[in-house]
Design an enzyme around this catalytic site. Structure first.
Site, PDB file in Angstrom:
ATOM      1  N   GLU A  78      37.837  36.730  49.510  1.00 25.09           N
ATOM      2  CA  GLU A  78      36.781  35.994  50.200  1.00 25.09           C
ATOM      3  C   GLU A  78      36.135  34.999  49.233  1.00 25.09           C
ATOM      4  O   GLU A  78      35.952  35.289  48.053  1.00 25.09           O
ATOM      5  CB  GLU A  78      35.734  36.982  50.710  1.00 25.09           C
ATOM      6  CG  GLU A  78      34.622  36.348  51.528  1.00 25.09           C
ATOM      7  CD  GLU A  78      33.590  37.370  51.980  1.00 25.09           C
ATOM      8  OE1 GLU A  78      32.975  37.156  53.040  1.00 25.09           O
ATOM      9  OE2 GLU A  78      33.399  38.385  51.279  1.00 25.09           O
ATOM     10  N   LYS A 150      35.275  35.606  60.595  1.00 29.29           N
ATOM     11  CA  LYS A 150      34.647  36.906  60.331  1.00 29.29           C
ATOM     12  C   LYS A 150      33.682  37.306  61.444  1.00 29.29           C
ATOM     13  O   LYS A 150      32.773  36.552  61.798  1.00 29.29           O
ATOM     14  CB  LYS A 150      33.922  36.836  58.989  1.00 29.29           C
ATOM     15  CG  LYS A 150      33.328  38.148  58.494  1.00 29.29           C
ATOM     16  CD  LYS A 150      32.673  37.915  57.139  1.00 29.29           C
ATOM     17  CE  LYS A 150      32.077  39.177  56.549  1.00 29.29           C
ATOM     18  NZ  LYS A 150      31.391  38.904  55.259  1.00 29.29           N
ATOM     19  N   CYS A 191      36.159  41.260  54.302  1.00 26.38           N
ATOM     20  CA  CYS A 191      35.091  41.957  53.585  1.00 26.38           C
ATOM     21  C   CYS A 191      34.306  42.980  54.421  1.00 26.38           C
ATOM     22  O   CYS A 191      34.783  44.089  54.635  1.00 26.38           O
ATOM     23  CB  CYS A 191      34.151  40.918  52.964  1.00 26.38           C
ATOM     24  SG  CYS A 191      33.120  41.582  51.615  1.00 26.38           S
TER      25      CYS A 191
END
Length: 314
Positions: A78, A150, A191
Site C-alpha cells: 500500500e 479499498k 491493508c
C-alpha cells in the site's frame, strides 16, 4: 508436490532450485525454493516509501531483477508510490490511472515482462477533497487488468500511537474484485480489509479466488500485535495462498510502518519472508495450484459451510 526447502540467503543473492546462482539483487531477497513442477514464482516486496515519487519508483525497479529470476507476479505494498509527510500531500499528487505516475509503472511491467500488484495508489476521486485508495493490477504487457478500491477505511485511534482518519479524505469502494493471472485467480484487497474476514470469504466461496493479495502499511503497534496472525488466519480459513507486501520503517517524523512482508500457503505455513522485517527487498516463493486443490480436498470446508444459517435474520 515435490520436495522443497527454504534457503536463508545473504541480502544480495537469489538462487533457483537448490544451487544455481541467478542474479545479485541490490537490496535483499528471501527465497522459497521448490523442485515441484508446474509452479509459478511470485514475490512480495518490502519498502519504505516517502513523499519522493521518483525515489519510490527507483525502489520498485527491483521488479527487473526479480523478473530476471523468473518471478511472474510481483506485489508491492500500500502507498508504494507515495506516502505524504504532511497532511494533504496525498490529495495534491493524486492522479487518474492514465496519468504519468501509473503509466510509469505500466511501462515497468511491460519492460520486465511480469505482472505487478500495486496497492494502494492515490487515485483521483469525484472531487478535489477525496482520493480512492486503489489496488491496481497490471499484466506483463503493461495493461491495467483490473482495479480494486479499498472498502474498509482506517479511521482508528491507535493505542499509544496516533489518530488516523482515512475516511476524511478517501472515498470507499463498493466492489469485490478478482482477476485471473499466471499465478491463479487473484483476490484483491488492501491493508485494513484484513480485519474483515467476510470479504475474504466472499472472494473464496463466491468468486473462487486462489491467491489473496493484501498490500499493506500496518502501523508498528498494530503490526506487532496482529499482522502475522491475521494473515495466517485468512489463509487457513479460505485455503488460499496469501501474498502480503508491507511498508516498513520510518516514512517521516510522524509515520512508521511495521514491515514483515509474507507469503503464506493454504495450510497457513509461512513460505517466504525477509530475514529482516525493516529491510528493503523481495521475498520470493513458488505458488503450486495443485496444493490448493489438495488442501481443499482433504479439508472440504466449502461443502460443510452453512451460509443459510449464518445469514439468517434474528
Amino acid at each position: 508436490m515435490g520436495a522443497s526447502r527454504t534457503l536463508h540467503l545473504s541480502p544480495q543473492i537469489v538462487l533457483a532450485g537448490a544451487s544455481r546462482l541467478l542474479r545479485c539483487l541490490p537490496r535483499g531477497v528471501a527465497v522459497k525454493c521448490s523442485m515441484a513442477a508446474n509452479t509459478v514464482k511470485v514475490a512480495a516486496a518490502q519498502m519504505s516509501s516517502t513523499n519522493d515519487l521518483m525515489t519510490n519508483f527507483e525502489t520498485c525497479c527491483l521488479t527487473k531483477e526479480a523478473a530476471a529470476a523468473g518471478v511472474k507476479l510481483i506485489c508491492f505494498p500500500e502507498n508504494f508510490s507515495f506516502i505524504g509527510a504532511k497532511e494533504g500531500e496525498s490529495l495534491k499528487i493524486a492522479e487518474s490511472l492514465d496519468g504519468p505516475i501509473m503509466q510509469r509503472y505500466c511501462s515497468l511491467a511491460r519492460d520486465a515482462k511480469t505482472w505487478l500488484s500495486l496497492g494502494g495508489f492515490q487515485e483521483k476521486s469525484f472531487d478535489d477533497g477525496h482520493i480512492c485508495n486503489t489496488h491496481v493490477l497490471i499484466d506483463d504487457s503493461g495493461n491495467i487488468r483490473n482495479k480494486y478500491q479499498k472498502i474498509h477505511l482506517f479511521d482508528v485511534d491507535v493505542p499509544g500511537n496516533m489518530v488516523y482518519k482515512e475516511g476524511s479524505f478517501t472515498t470507499p469502494g463498493s466492489d469485490i474484485i478478482v482477476e485471473d493471472s499466471p499465478a491463479g485467480r487473484l483476490g484483491l484487497t488492501v491493508c485494513y480489509d484484513l480485519r474483515f474476514p467476510e470479504i475474504y470469504q466472499e472472494l473464496r466461496f463466491q468468486h473462487q479466488a486462489q491467491v489473496l493479495l493484501v498490500p499493506s502499511a500496518f502501523t508498528k503497534v498494530t503490526g506487532e500485535a496482529h499482522w502475522e496472525i491475521l494473515l495466517r488466519a485468512r489463509a487457513i480459513e479460505t485455503q488460499c495462498y496469501v501474498i502480503a507486501a508491507a511498508q516498513t520503517g520510518k516514512h517521516s517524523e510522524n509515520r512508521e510502518s511495521y514491515g514483515d512482508s509474507l507469503i503464506i500457503d493454504p495450510w497457513g505455513r509461512i513460505i517466504a519472508r525477509l530475514p529482516d522485517r525493516l529491510s528493503t527487498g523481495i521475498a520470493v516463493a513458488d505458488i503450486d495450484l495443485s496444493l490448493i486443490e489438495s488442501v481443499r480436498a482433504r479439508m472440504p470446508i466449502s461443502e460443510h459451510r452453512r451460509p443459510d444459517i449464518y445469514r439468517r435474520s434474528a
